[in-house]
Design an enzyme around this catalytic site. Sequence first.
Site, PDB file in Angstrom:
ATOM      1  N   ASP A  73       0.815  -1.219   0.000  1.00 46.12           N
ATOM      2  CA  ASP A  73       0.000   0.000   0.000  1.00 46.12           C
ATOM      3  C   ASP A  73       0.845   1.264   0.000  1.00 46.12           C
ATOM      4  OD1 ASP A  73      -2.262  -1.551   0.030  1.00 46.12           O
ATOM      5  OD2 ASP A  73      -2.589  -1.386   2.189  1.00 46.12           O
ATOM      6  N   GLU A 104       1.250  -1.362   5.398  1.00 44.11           N
ATOM      7  CA  GLU A 104      -0.113  -1.723   5.017  1.00 44.11           C
ATOM      8  C   GLU A 104      -1.017  -0.618   5.562  1.00 44.11           C
ATOM      9  OE1 GLU A 104      -3.128  -4.154   3.288  1.00 44.11           O
ATOM     10  OE2 GLU A 104      -0.956  -4.011   3.034  1.00 44.11           O
ATOM     11  N   LYS A 106      -4.986   0.611   5.953  1.00 43.07           N
ATOM     12  CA  LYS A 106      -6.409   0.290   5.879  1.00 43.07           C
ATOM     13  C   LYS A 106      -7.176   1.179   6.850  1.00 43.07           C
ATOM     14  CE  LYS A 106      -6.335  -3.091   2.842  1.00 43.07           C
ATOM     15  NZ  LYS A 106      -5.053  -2.686   2.234  1.00 43.07           N
TER      16      LYS A 106
END
Length: 241
Positions: A73, A104, A106
């Site tokens: 990401d 990462e 999110k």
Amino acid sequence: MSQWSLSQLLSSLHEDIQQRLSVVRKTFGHPGTKGDASENVWIDMLDTYLPKRYQAAKAHVVDSLGNFSQQIDVVVFDRQYSPFIFTYENETIIPAESVYAVFEAKQTADAGLVAYAQEKVASVRRLHRTSLPIPHAGGTYPAKPLIPILGGLLTFESEWSPALGPSMDKALNANLTEGRLDIGCVAAHGHFFYDQASGAYSYTNENKPATAFLFKLIAQLQFSGTVPMIDVEAYGQWLTK
């Protein structure tokens, strides 16, 4: 006469990140769109505030043996000394030697996401990296040792209560080898980092998590130094295959 306030400036940086992540969470219904938008918020922050020798992007990482990481990401990589960065059909490919950190990103942290982030980080750390001797006027310096690649997690919220409590600690400690997460931020609550001296995670609940995370990341990058001199010819061999 009005005066500047450093406290207010630092608070505003965090508030901007938290507000943007909150809007993404409330506005976008499609999980993929929401995820992409969250990544963009973090990438924009890092590109804006990290020193210009660093660049951040969503990317795959490749090594000179032809191995690829999973899609990452947020990759923080060297742009000053990297001889090449591939961009093909809006996909970015970065040589493993150029990578400083991978994250990462999110909306919400939970045990599944931590494990997923650990595997993503491991997929980068497993890649082969080259390092060449450095030429100078009197000869060459020995090849520079490879720098550790930082791994991390970036979210807005957490499924756990408390957000940075025993449940998160258990998830993070499940992988302290190739997949270890060194640093991370839950923007609505605080940030964490792995303390090498104590061999344990340190958690800070605070009012300006994004700003605190940014400063901690910059400090860790300073200790990383500069990426090694890449063996371009090791990549060039693929021209004949």
